[in-house]
Design a protein around this motif. Structure first.
Motif, mmCIF file in Angstrom:
data_model
loop_
_atom_site.group_PDB
_atom_site.id
_atom_site.type_symbol
_atom_site.label_atom_id
_atom_site.label_comp_id
_atom_site.label_asym_id
_atom_site.label_seq_id
_atom_site.Cartn_x
_atom_site.Cartn_y
_atom_site.Cartn_z
ATOM 1 N N SER A 1 29.609 23.022 -8.191
ATOM 2 C CA SER A 1 30.367 24.363 -7.879
ATOM 3 C C SER A 1 29.311 25.476 -8.197
ATOM 4 O O SER A 1 28.797 25.524 -9.332
ATOM 5 C CB SER A 1 31.606 24.360 -8.836
ATOM 6 N N ALA A 2 29.247 26.307 -7.232
ATOM 7 C CA ALA A 2 28.237 27.375 -7.623
ATOM 8 C C ALA A 2 29.079 28.697 -7.533
ATOM 9 O O ALA A 2 28.509 29.893 -7.432
ATOM 10 C CB ALA A 2 27.147 27.445 -6.450
ATOM 11 N N ASN A 3 30.506 28.790 -7.545
ATOM 12 C CA ASN A 3 31.407 29.937 -7.664
ATOM 13 C C ASN A 3 32.225 29.864 -8.640
ATOM 14 O O ASN A 3 33.360 30.160 -8.491
ATOM 15 C CB ASN A 3 32.129 29.934 -6.265
ATOM 16 N N GLY A 4 31.661 29.448 -9.942
ATOM 17 C CA GLY A 4 32.701 29.517 -10.993
ATOM 18 C C GLY A 4 33.763 28.601 -11.116
ATOM 19 O O GLY A 4 34.758 28.871 -11.840
ATOM 20 N N GLY A 5 33.905 27.718 -10.301
ATOM 21 C CA GLY A 5 34.742 26.525 -10.325
ATOM 22 C C GLY A 5 35.969 26.811 -9.436
ATOM 23 O O GLY A 5 36.855 26.105 -9.478
ATOM 24 N N VAL A 6 35.653 27.675 -8.699
ATOM 25 C CA VAL A 6 36.733 27.981 -7.588
ATOM 26 C C VAL A 6 36.765 26.440 -6.650
ATOM 27 O O VAL A 6 38.070 26.205 -6.215
ATOM 28 C CB VAL A 6 36.573 29.276 -6.495
ATOM 29 N N SER A 7 35.660 26.129 -6.322
ATOM 30 C CA SER A 7 35.578 24.951 -5.449
ATOM 31 C C SER A 7 34.434 24.040 -5.683
ATOM 32 O O SER A 7 33.434 24.712 -6.298
ATOM 33 C CB SER A 7 35.649 25.442 -3.805
ATOM 34 N N PHE A 8 34.337 22.841 -5.370
ATOM 35 C CA PHE A 8 33.372 21.974 -5.463
ATOM 36 C C PHE A 8 33.060 21.449 -4.098
ATOM 37 O O PHE A 8 33.861 21.232 -3.364
ATOM 38 C CB PHE A 8 33.634 20.807 -6.279
ATOM 39 N N SER A 9 31.800 21.006 -3.741
ATOM 40 C CA SER A 9 31.295 20.489 -2.668
ATOM 41 C C SER A 9 30.528 19.244 -3.017
ATOM 42 O O SER A 9 29.698 19.153 -3.700
ATOM 43 C CB SER A 9 30.816 21.292 -1.809
ATOM 44 N N LYS A 10 30.364 18.457 -2.046
ATOM 45 C CA LYS A 10 29.385 17.197 -2.252
ATOM 46 C C LYS A 10 28.334 17.425 -1.749
ATOM 47 O O LYS A 10 28.014 18.105 -0.449
ATOM 48 C CB LYS A 10 30.263 15.878 -1.533
ATOM 49 N N ARG A 11 27.022 17.464 -2.529
ATOM 50 C CA ARG A 11 25.869 17.664 -2.210
ATOM 51 C C ARG A 11 24.868 16.279 -1.687
ATOM 52 O O ARG A 11 23.950 16.408 -1.195
ATOM 53 C CB ARG A 11 25.231 18.284 -3.092
ATOM 54 N N TRP A 12 25.524 15.297 -2.355
ATOM 55 C CA TRP A 12 24.819 13.931 -2.121
ATOM 56 C C TRP A 12 25.837 12.859 -2.230
ATOM 57 O O TRP A 12 26.695 12.884 -2.866
ATOM 58 C CB TRP A 12 23.537 13.667 -3.102
ATOM 59 N N THR A 13 25.753 11.923 -1.226
ATOM 60 C CA THR A 13 26.773 11.085 -1.094
ATOM 61 C C THR A 13 26.072 9.313 -0.933
ATOM 62 O O THR A 13 25.033 9.440 -0.307
ATOM 63 C CB THR A 13 27.630 11.178 -0.028
ATOM 64 N N SER A 14 26.922 8.369 -1.153
ATOM 65 C CA SER A 14 26.614 7.120 -1.249
ATOM 66 C C SER A 14 27.617 6.110 -0.864
ATOM 67 O O SER A 14 28.487 6.603 -1.480
ATOM 68 C CB SER A 14 25.627 6.493 -2.494
ATOM 69 N N ASN A 15 27.365 5.316 0.183
ATOM 70 C CA ASN A 15 28.722 4.376 0.316
ATOM 71 C C ASN A 15 28.765 3.258 -0.466
ATOM 72 O O ASN A 15 29.590 2.412 -0.424
ATOM 73 C CB ASN A 15 28.443 3.877 1.667
ATOM 74 N N ALA A 16 27.783 2.999 -1.679
ATOM 75 C CA ALA A 16 27.917 2.081 -2.496
ATOM 76 C C ALA A 16 28.611 2.784 -3.883
ATOM 77 O O ALA A 16 28.172 3.522 -4.462
ATOM 78 C CB ALA A 16 26.507 1.622 -3.051
#
Length: 887
Positions: free
Chosen positions: A242-257
């Motif tokens: 979250s780069a907006n003070g916790g208004v929202s989060f987004s996934k930057r990196w993912t893994s299927n494991a």
């Protein structure tokens, strides 16, 4: 800055007491420096190499039995929803009052303590402006204080469930409070922009079910990142940001494991702005763009199932990775920036806290029951102090059970660093690179975890309490001022204690249990431990077996197992003997979970077992009859709740797990049958129940405090925007203070002022004398409100005569002769004649107990009694009148 995640799984090594039988390494003797061992979540003695297996099985049983529910019912989800609803009610109460300060000023709640004995802490962080500490507790919310550990203020009494991690970032609004983030291991994330007055859930967290590490990047956006695990199909592990003070989060990196991964971010230098290290599937990866992309560096242990990662910024990046392979934790070290690792040592007694120094690349610490430090890069470790050292030096020695270890640059002197240790006994810090520590929890950090309180009826200022890992305590009540916990407590002996009970309600002799022995504390003032008696040999009982002190003999106490035992004083010791041969292992149960004597009839006893069966006895617990009714699911760790009406021995209530059935039942026929007491009470677990003098019932539950109002037959929540939303574990009536005293599991002891009776009975006029010149008197005891118990009494009349009750509107009639007046005139078409007991003038008396029906309505009337008395000229005398207001 990263606060390393603590693992819920715990292994207690070298414990001296088993669950079912006592295997004493040494009899506890605080005076000789021998203390009961820290129990953690449970005490088990198991063969070497099988600790995790036994612990997992016991813990699973404990959680399942404590919150018994149908297979398709998720009690944790229910309690999260209960907590959310309690938060909504709290916010509504604050809005209606105008402010929390106004609400607090008129609240019936007051915080008692402890003011100096803290419970379980999880984490700490330094504010973004480097001037304050934020600390997260187990179920006591979030606290803020000075860097010195003074001036603690609760910021999350309106947030159920505690905090595993707390971070803050500066607000983008000038002059506004910092933005505060709260994280829990179960995937719970909340954000506050108003110092905890309200909390919001950020968007973008769908599917999140656990969190493995949290950090704040030193970039221009003060980005918050964490490593999360998801339960959805496809993506199983992700870096959220979250780069907006916790208004929202987004996934930057993912893994299927799906793997128990770990995250670490440098705390100082240019790398702190955008560099992340992650151990995933046994291998280390690094990101230099804030977590969007990662490059593989080295395989640490391909066979590992879990990792905990930390690092040191001294002399380049030195990394430490604890890897769990087959239940064995091995510490690996990299001096090549993560390009290669070398195994250094096997970690014993490791629960997950792992942290390395910023300034000394060879200094690394980890925690379990005790904290250990290494000054040679993890090749070997030594204890910071033994857990037993705390009891003689609580200000300078760590408490047992470490849940978090953190290290930060010193905000005052950049050439130094500050270490923090979160324990089961509060929060500590060190400015000497962990050589010495200081307790920050000795004043005002109100996060004590209590199983039971016991207030003396002789001196209501004297309180004893059984706590989780802060031992058996005693304190002298200090009037709360509204500025935090008021009353300090003395820890008399270490360990976990529950079921405090005494035969006469005083503190001359008080009984309690620790997992493995019964303890006797004596002394109304300056109480001390008089004896510790082993549990009965061969008996089967729960972890903290139930007790019921004998109301006929303060030196005896009943002990609940598969049969009922009685401890009796013999010389200077208390010895168990079989009290009843009745077998309570019936109906799928194995042992008793609670017993309770009727206050007005010591021969009548109620009991329940772990199969939910209910029993009653009319001969002091020797012979028993089983009810046809079934109790709610029992509480494996602390037994069911049982309470008996203060004046009606035939009425009692029982409580327990209320997720798939009602949580409270009541009997009004001495235990023969029980019916649900459900209206208004949510699905929840009921830990304890108690009556007040009027007959209202108070419940201590998983997410709050509740009151059953007899007049309406409804349960109402009591928190009212002031009391914390947490687990309420115990409740007792303290008549000398006019309060119900609640013990919480995370926010200490709180008093609720019992509402005054809305009805009233006021004397009107005086009576006229009968035989011998005695003037009879009429009184009404209890609360004259619909549904409540009241008692009418006549005293001072002629014995063996008749009293005629008359009712009216409270206006004085013409004189009846000899100075007698009827204040209940004009008469209503109601009268009642009853015989008076006793013999002789002035000895006639009558007591009429009754329950005002719910249908009686409200209003005001007068009542008076004419006593037939041939010894006076007019043939009768009269009592005073009463003006009775029913409402």
């Amino acid at each position: 800055m990263l606060l390393h995640r603590r693992l819920p799984a715990r292994t207690v090594l070298g414990a001296c007491f088993a669950v079912v039988s006592v295997l004493s390494c040494a009899r506890p003797d605080p005076a000789a420096g021998v203390f009961p061992p820290p129990t953690g979540d449970e005490v088990v003695v198991v063969p070497p190499g099988h600790e995790e297996e036994r612990l997992g099985s016991r813990r699973k049983q404990w959680i399942q039995r404590m919150h018994r529910a149908a297979p398709d019912v998720d009690w944790r989800a229910i309690e999260r929803e209960n907590g959310a609803r309690a938060q909504e009610r709290r916010n509504a109460a604050v809005r209606a009052a105008g402010s929390s300060q106004i609400l607090k000023a008129t609240s019936p709640w007051s915080e008692v303590g402890s003011s100096n004995q803290a419970g379980r802490m999880h984490c700490v962080s330094i504010s973004s402006d480097k001037t304050k500490l934020y600390a997260g507790s187990d179920r006591g919310g979030v606290w803020r204080g000075a860097l010195t550990g003074t001036g603690w203020t609760p910021l999350a009494d309106n947030l159920y469930g505690g905090a595993n991690e707390v971070l803050t970032v500066p607000s983008t609004t000038p002059g506004a409070p910092e933005v505060m983030f709260v994280f829990r291991d179960d995937g719970f994330v909340r954000v506050s922009i108003d110092d905890g007055a309200t909390w919001t859930t950020p968007t973008g967290l769908g599917g999140l079910n656990s969190i493995r590490g949290v950090a704040r990047l030193a970039d221009a956006s003060n980005t918050i990142v964490f490593l999360g695990r998801l339960g959805s199909v496809g993506v199983k592990t992700a870096i959220f940001a979250s780069a907006n003070g916790g208004v929202s989060f987004s996934k930057r990196w993912t893994s299927n494991a799906s793997w128990a991964s770990s995250l670490w971010v440098p705390r100082t230098g240019a790398a702190a702005a955008n560099t992340l290290y992650v151990v995933h599937q046994g291998a280390l990866q690094r990101s230099t763009d804030g977590g969007f992309t990662f490059s593989p560096l080295a395989t640490i242990d391909a066979g590992a199932s879990e990792a905990i990662l930390t690092g040191s910024e001294a002399g380049g990046t030195i990394l430490y990775a604890a890897m769990n392979n087959g239940g064995t934790w091995t510490l690996h070290r990299s001096t090549a920036g993560g390009a290669s690792f070398t195994p250094k040592s096997t970690l014993t007694d490791f629960w997950g806290p792992l942290c390395a120094s910023i300034l000394n690349q060879d200094l690394v610490c980890y925690g379990g029951v005790e904290a250990r430090r290494s000054t040679n890069g993890g090749s070997s470790f030594s204890l910071i102090n033994t857990w037993g050292a705390y009891y003689n030096s609580p200000a300078t020695k760590l408490h047992a059970d470490l849940w978090g270890i953190s290290c930060f640059p010193d905000p005052v002197n950049a050439a130094l660093e500050r270490w923090y240790f979160a324990t089961d006994g509060g929060l500590y810090h060190s400015t000497t690179q962990t050589i010495t520590v200081s307790n920050l929890s000795l004043s005002g950090l109100g996060v004590s975890q209590y199983y039971a309180t016991h207030t003396s009826k002789v001196n209501p200022n004297t309180i004893q309490a059984g706590s989780q890992d802060q031992g058996y305590q005693r304190g002298t009540y200090v009037t709360p001022t509204g500025n935090g916990p008021s009353t300090p407590f003395v820890q008399m002996i270490s360990g976990d204690y529950g079921h405090l009970t005494s035969g006469n309600g005083a503190h001359g002799v008080v009984y309690s249990v620790y997992p493995g022995f019964l303890m006797v504390v004596t002394g109304e003032s300056n109480a001390s431990v008089a004896d510790m008696a082993d549990f009965p040999a061969g008996a089967n009982y729960e972890w903290l077996p139930p007790l019921a002190a004998d109301p006929l003999d303060v030196n005896k106490c009943l002990f609940g197992a598969n049969q009922l035992w009685r401890y009796a004083k013999s010389g200077n010791a208390w010895v168990p003997q079989l009290h009843s041969t009745y077998n309570f292992a019936t109906g799928g149960g194995s042992y008793l979970t609670m017993m309770a004597f009727a206050p007005t009839d010591p021969q009548r006893v109620y009991a329940t077992n772990d199969g939910g069966r209910l029993f009653w006895s009319t001969d002091h617990g020797v012979n028993w009859t089983q009810s046809a009714s079934i109790a709610p699911g029992e509480h494996y760790f602390y037994g069911n709740a049982l309470a008996v009406h203060p004046t009606n021995a035939l009425e009692a209530v029982v409580g327990g797990s209320g997720y798939s059935n009602p949580g409270v039942y009541r009997t009004i026929n001495g235990g023969q049958t029980w019916t649900p007491l459900l209206s208004g009470l949510p699905q929840t677990h009921v830990y304890d129940l108690a009556y007040d003098a009027k007959g209202d019932v108070y419940a201590a539950t998983e997410t709050g405090a509740w009151r059953w109002i007899r007049g309406s037959g409804q349960w109402v929540e009591l928190l009212g925007g002031v009391a914390p939303i947490t687990t309420y574990w115990s409740v007792e009536h303290v008549p000398g203070k006019g309060v119900m005293r609640f013990g919480t599991y995370g926010r200490g002891i709180w008093d609720y002022a019992i509402p005054a009776c809305s009805g009233s009975a006021v004397a009107l006029g005086t009576g006229c004398p009968g035989s011998g010149g005695f003037v009879p008197a009429l009184a009404l005891g209890g609360c004259p409100s619909p549904g409540y118990d009241v008692t009418l009494s006549i005293t001072g009349a002629l014995g063996n005569s008749t009293g005629v009750f008359v009712f009216g509107l409270g206006t004085q009639s013409p004189p009846l002769g000899a100075g007698c007046f009827l204040h209940a005139a004009p008469l209503l078409p109601i009268s009642l004649s009853l015989p008076l007991a006793g013999s002789g003038a002035g000895n006639g008396a009558l007591v009429v107990p009754t329950t005002l029906p719910l249908t009686i309505g409200t209003g005001q009337f007068a009542m008076q009694v004419l006593v037939l008395d041939p010894g006076v000229a007019q043939g009768f005398c009269v009592t005073n009148a009463l003006t009775v207001t029913i409402q």
